[in-house]
Scaffold this motif. Sequence first.
Motif, PDB file in Angstrom:
ATOM      1  N   LEU A   1     -10.888   9.009  18.165  1.00  0.00           N
ATOM      2  CA  LEU A   1      -8.991   9.332  17.655  1.00  0.00           C
ATOM      3  C   LEU A   1      -8.839  10.244  18.698  1.00  0.00           C
ATOM      4  CD1 LEU A   1     -11.055  11.167  14.358  1.00  0.00           C
ATOM      5  CD2 LEU A   1      -8.382   9.604  14.513  1.00  0.00           C
ATOM      6  N   ASP A   2      -9.393  10.428  20.151  1.00  0.00           N
ATOM      7  CA  ASP A   2      -9.364  11.299  20.996  1.00  0.00           C
ATOM      8  C   ASP A   2      -9.380  10.726  22.534  1.00  0.00           C
ATOM      9  OD1 ASP A   2      -7.664  13.293  22.064  1.00  0.00           O
ATOM     10  OD2 ASP A   2      -9.196  15.160  22.048  1.00  0.00           O
TER      11      ASP A   2
ATOM     12  N   LEU B   1      -8.333  -1.598   1.018  1.00  0.00           N
ATOM     13  CA  LEU B   1      -6.686  -2.366   0.614  1.00  0.00           C
ATOM     14  C   LEU B   1      -6.199  -2.211   1.728  1.00  0.00           C
ATOM     15  CD1 LEU B   1      -6.030   0.586  -2.519  1.00  0.00           C
ATOM     16  CD2 LEU B   1      -5.658  -1.897  -2.331  1.00  0.00           C
ATOM     17  N   LEU B   2      -6.842  -1.284   3.107  1.00  0.00           N
ATOM     18  CA  LEU B   2      -6.303  -1.079   4.407  1.00  0.00           C
ATOM     19  C   LEU B   2      -6.384  -2.798   5.256  1.00  0.00           C
ATOM     20  CD1 LEU B   2      -6.494   2.307   5.622  1.00  0.00           C
ATOM     21  CD2 LEU B   2      -4.705   1.445   4.856  1.00  0.00           C
TER      22      LEU B   2
ATOM     23  N   PHE C   1     -16.180   7.224   8.863  1.00  0.00           N
ATOM     24  CA  PHE C   1     -15.398   9.011   9.108  1.00  0.00           C
ATOM     25  C   PHE C   1     -16.128  10.066   7.771  1.00  0.00           C
ATOM     26  CE2 PHE C   1     -12.915   7.479  12.486  1.00  0.00           C
ATOM     27  CZ  PHE C   1     -12.896   8.340  12.796  1.00  0.00           C
TER      28      PHE C   1
ATOM     29  N   ALA D   1      -7.384   8.678  10.120  1.00  0.00           N
ATOM     30  CA  ALA D   1      -8.793   8.112  10.451  1.00  0.00           C
ATOM     31  C   ALA D   1      -9.614   6.885  10.211  1.00  0.00           C
ATOM     32  CB  ALA D   1     -10.046   9.104  10.227  1.00  0.00           C
ATOM     33  N   MET D   2      -9.356   6.628   8.970  1.00  0.00           N
ATOM     34  CA  MET D   2      -9.219   5.292   8.198  1.00  0.00           C
ATOM     35  C   MET D   2      -8.958   3.890   8.429  1.00  0.00           C
ATOM     36  SD  MET D   2     -10.593   6.385   4.573  1.00  0.00           S
ATOM     37  CE  MET D   2      -9.221   7.334   4.020  1.00  0.00           C
ATOM     38  N   GLY D   3      -8.239   4.285   9.853  1.00  0.00           N
ATOM     39  CA  GLY D   3      -7.749   3.059  10.507  1.00  0.00           C
ATOM     40  C   GLY D   3      -6.131   3.313  10.540  1.00  0.00           C
TER      41      GLY D   3
ATOM     42  N   PRO E   1      -4.217  13.803  15.609  1.00  0.00           N
ATOM     43  CA  PRO E   1      -5.110  14.025  13.757  1.00  0.00           C
ATOM     44  C   PRO E   1      -7.044  14.789  13.688  1.00  0.00           C
ATOM     45  CG  PRO E   1      -5.602  12.245  15.908  1.00  0.00           C
ATOM     46  CD  PRO E   1      -4.110  12.819  16.051  1.00  0.00           C
ATOM     47  N   ASN E   2      -6.855  14.889  15.155  1.00  0.00           N
ATOM     48  CA  ASN E   2      -7.971  16.053  15.072  1.00  0.00           C
ATOM     49  C   ASN E   2      -7.887  17.120  14.597  1.00  0.00           C
ATOM     50  OD1 ASN E   2      -9.236  13.930  16.284  1.00  0.00           O
ATOM     51  ND2 ASN E   2      -8.742  14.735  18.039  1.00  0.00           N
TER      52      ASN E   2
ATOM     53  N   ASN F   1     -14.699  13.034  18.235  1.00  0.00           N
ATOM     54  CA  ASN F   1     -13.860  12.150  17.933  1.00  0.00           C
ATOM     55  C   ASN F   1     -13.180  11.063  19.340  1.00  0.00           C
ATOM     56  OD1 ASN F   1     -12.947  14.093  15.935  1.00  0.00           O
ATOM     57  ND2 ASN F   1     -12.365  15.527  16.981  1.00  0.00           N
TER      58      ASN F   1
ATOM     59  N   THR G   1      -2.278   2.961  11.471  1.00  0.00           N
ATOM     60  CA  THR G   1      -1.562   3.973  12.886  1.00  0.00           C
ATOM     61  C   THR G   1      -0.774   5.274  12.067  1.00  0.00           C
ATOM     62  OG1 THR G   1       0.797   2.475  12.768  1.00  0.00           O
ATOM     63  CG2 THR G   1      -1.404   1.552  14.108  1.00  0.00           C
TER      64      THR G   1
ATOM     65  N   ARG H   1     -10.914   1.509  14.406  1.00  0.00           N
ATOM     66  CA  ARG H   1     -11.283   2.524  12.945  1.00  0.00           C
ATOM     67  C   ARG H   1     -11.118   2.223  11.992  1.00  0.00           C
ATOM     68  NH1 ARG H   1      -8.234   5.874  16.173  1.00  0.00           N
ATOM     69  NH2 ARG H   1      -6.920   6.020  14.938  1.00  0.00           N
ATOM     70  N   LYS H   2     -10.427   1.072  11.400  1.00  0.00           N
ATOM     71  CA  LYS H   2     -10.190   0.031  10.407  1.00  0.00           C
ATOM     72  C   LYS H   2     -11.317  -0.607  10.024  1.00  0.00           C
ATOM     73  CE  LYS H   2      -6.409  -2.456   9.918  1.00  0.00           C
ATOM     74  NZ  LYS H   2      -5.162  -2.745   9.515  1.00  0.00           N
TER      75      LYS H   2
ATOM     76  N   ARG I   1     -16.740   5.743   0.698  1.00  0.00           N
ATOM     77  CA  ARG I   1     -15.422   5.066   0.827  1.00  0.00           C
ATOM     78  C   ARG I   1     -15.558   5.105   2.726  1.00  0.00           C
ATOM     79  NH1 ARG I   1     -10.893  10.321   1.635  1.00  0.00           N
ATOM     80  NH2 ARG I   1     -12.453  10.783   3.711  1.00  0.00           N
TER      81      ARG I   1
ATOM     82  N   ILE J   1       0.701  -1.190  -0.084  1.00  0.00           N
ATOM     83  CA  ILE J   1      -0.052   0.119  -0.351  1.00  0.00           C
ATOM     84  C   ILE J   1       0.932   1.168  -0.224  1.00  0.00           C
ATOM     85  CG2 ILE J   1      -1.275   1.100   0.904  1.00  0.00           C
ATOM     86  CD1 ILE J   1      -2.876  -1.152   2.184  1.00  0.00           C
TER      87      ILE J   1
ATOM     88  N   ALA K   1      -6.332   2.115  15.990  1.00  0.00           N
ATOM     89  CA  ALA K   1      -6.203   2.058  14.796  1.00  0.00           C
ATOM     90  C   ALA K   1      -7.171   0.937  13.679  1.00  0.00           C
ATOM     91  CB  ALA K   1      -5.408   2.064  14.974  1.00  0.00           C
ATOM     92  N   MET K   2      -7.354  -0.344  14.275  1.00  0.00           N
ATOM     93  CA  MET K   2      -7.840  -1.247  13.716  1.00  0.00           C
ATOM     94  C   MET K   2      -9.614  -1.130  14.378  1.00  0.00           C
ATOM     95  SD  MET K   2      -7.259  -4.080  13.154  1.00  0.00           S
ATOM     96  CE  MET K   2      -5.205  -4.764  13.598  1.00  0.00           C
TER      97      MET K   2
ATOM     98  N   PHE L   1     -10.188   2.553  -0.818  1.00  0.00           N
ATOM     99  CA  PHE L   1      -8.664   2.528  -0.221  1.00  0.00           C
ATOM    100  C   PHE L   1      -9.175   1.982   1.582  1.00  0.00           C
ATOM    101  CE2 PHE L   1      -5.829   4.993   3.434  1.00  0.00           C
ATOM    102  CZ  PHE L   1      -5.174   4.736   2.755  1.00  0.00           C
TER     103      PHE L   1
ATOM    104  N   PRO M   1      -2.706   2.812  20.597  1.00  0.00           N
ATOM    105  CA  PRO M   1      -3.118   3.105  19.302  1.00  0.00           C
ATOM    106  C   PRO M   1      -3.341   2.306  18.112  1.00  0.00           C
ATOM    107  CG  PRO M   1      -0.735   4.593  20.256  1.00  0.00           C
ATOM    108  CD  PRO M   1      -1.625   3.526  20.973  1.00  0.00           C
ATOM    109  N   ARG M   2      -2.668   1.095  18.398  1.00  0.00           N
ATOM    110  CA  ARG M   2      -3.003   0.043  17.330  1.00  0.00           C
ATOM    111  C   ARG M   2      -4.222  -0.693  17.547  1.00  0.00           C
ATOM    112  NH1 ARG M   2       0.103  -4.094  15.345  1.00  0.00           N
ATOM    113  NH2 ARG M   2       2.777  -3.018  16.018  1.00  0.00           N
TER     114      ARG M   2
END
Lengths: 390, 232
Positions: B59-60, B114-115, B92, A285-287, A381-382, B54, A289, B86-87, B159, A2, B83-84, B111, B79-80
């Motif tokens: 995100l917060d 793809l993630l 959003f 935001a899309m995931g 990020p915000n 957020n 890190t 959100r993914k 998206r 990616i 992120a997972m 996109f 963070p991991r």
Amino acid sequence: MIALKLAYKNLVGAGLRTLLIVFVLSLAYVLIIYMNGLYQGWDRQARIETIAWEVAEGQYWQTEYDPYDAMTLTDAHAPVPAELEASVSEGKAVPILITQATIYPEGRMMGALLKGIDTRQKLLSIPTDLLDPDSDEITAIVGTRLAKAAGLEIGDKLLIRWRDVNGTFDATDLKIAEIFKTAVPAVDQGQVWIPLSTLQEITGMSGEASLVVVDKSPGEGTSISGWEFKGHDFLFKALEEMIKSKTVGGSVFYLIILALALLAIFDTQVLSIFRRQREIGTYIAMGMTRKQVVGIFTVEGGMHAILAVVLGALYGFPLLLWTTKTGIKMPEGTDDFGMAAAEHMYPYYSLALIIGTIILVMIATTIVSYMPSRKISKMNPNDAIRGKII
Amino acid sequence: MKNGSIITIESLIKSFPIGGGEFTALNGINLTFAKGEFSGIVGPSGSGKTTLLNILGSLDSPTKGHTNVLGTASDQMNPRVSAMLRKKHIGFIFQTYNLMPVYTVFENVEFPLLLLKTPAAERKKAVLEALEWVGISDKVKSKPPQLSGGESQRVAIARAMVKKPDLVLADEPTANLDAENSHHILQTMENLNKELQTTFVFATHDEKVIGYLRRIITLEDGKVVSDKNIKK
């Protein structure tokens, strides 16, 4: 994958800016390879010429012999060792006797080395077959450098004075039988070559030599009683050091080009990170890190180096290939510095040089790309999503 | 987590350092959201809507209190993990669309898949389906600068929806759109909510958006001042 895909798309999207950076970086590749290729070619050519004209596969030196100290020549002679006699008679070894002399061209006085060499030898490229040991007059051959310095031409007579084994001065006229051209100043500058048997006779050093050139190396450091073998490692040390110092000097030039390209990448990365805050925030935001986003930007910067390889290959390959065919004309007098240098220098681009340069530039580019990208890991990020980071 | 709810917020406080002191953006929030809700956090600027959104989107993080979003508690977040979350589960939609300018519409929508490392054939099918939901199938090869505001936001919705998330967080999604485009966008989101049972949470002060909401949570100075369900 990616990261590569995104990086490629972003670079293509950046258009002219990418093209300019990639062009400067490709210049760095081509110049580094060209400059180093030139030095490698010089080194290679100098070795080939020196082997052909002066050292063959090595030399046995009489233990007193020191080419950098003319005073040692008085004692630096001894009978050719029995162990080498068979090789000498088979033409696989060439004894050379060296003594100090003074020549008087056109009434001037010049110091010289009088060297005796077997006229039948084929091991070295010196045209010794033009020397006539049976002639009534002593025939001599000299190189173009000495001929130019002393104003000599073929057929000229040259008054020479030397001392024999007992220290007694003697003098006679030599007849210049040939003026040869060589890229190796060590067999030319201040050197007068005459038949070995003649020199042995006029100095009273019958059957003696100062060094013996051989066609096969017995290994560095091998010695025969009173003689020590000097192989390529030893004999080319000075040449290598001189080329190394030249290479370091030349590096400054291409390091400036490389620094300019890296500065452009650094600048672009810093600009990108500020300009593309929203994109960074959106990735997160899309995931993704933060580490992954840093990775994308680093790959993106590093990809300049990959594109530069492609662009550099497009114009650099034919250009460099052309230089290997036509060579680079060396300025007049380059060989007077004492290094073997032909009229044309043919660069030599080894695979190791090309791959090494590519790796060097890629690593440098990746580091420079990573440095500003680290800022992303501290981004909120915000704020990034809204483009609020100043 | 309370029965049937996918988000629980308990005694949430969020404050930010400002100068030498602290600004409290959210002050003692208690809320739950059920699956399939079409709800909105409304209130004037500075009331804490975006901050709450957020935190819901991981995100917060809260300064104090506790949240549980789609089974992940705030004290488990790192963070991991966030992120997972959100993914896989959260989409959003932003006021400024935040599309990648160098990608085509197809690539922008692709996109998130793809993630998630979705196979290419599935990706293509899902992207085309998402573009059909938002009625923009004819712009597959266009790039964001070639799109109008309304089209861009529809791409952003596609998206957000392409991975069929459990939760979509939309921050002022109509702020940059005219009335006609706003209604079109809102109808699209309402349809997707009904069709896919995706939970939508908006942060907005736009009356047009409020008109579509089935639950309105009003914030003022970081506090919930009302929480109304609207029968439609």
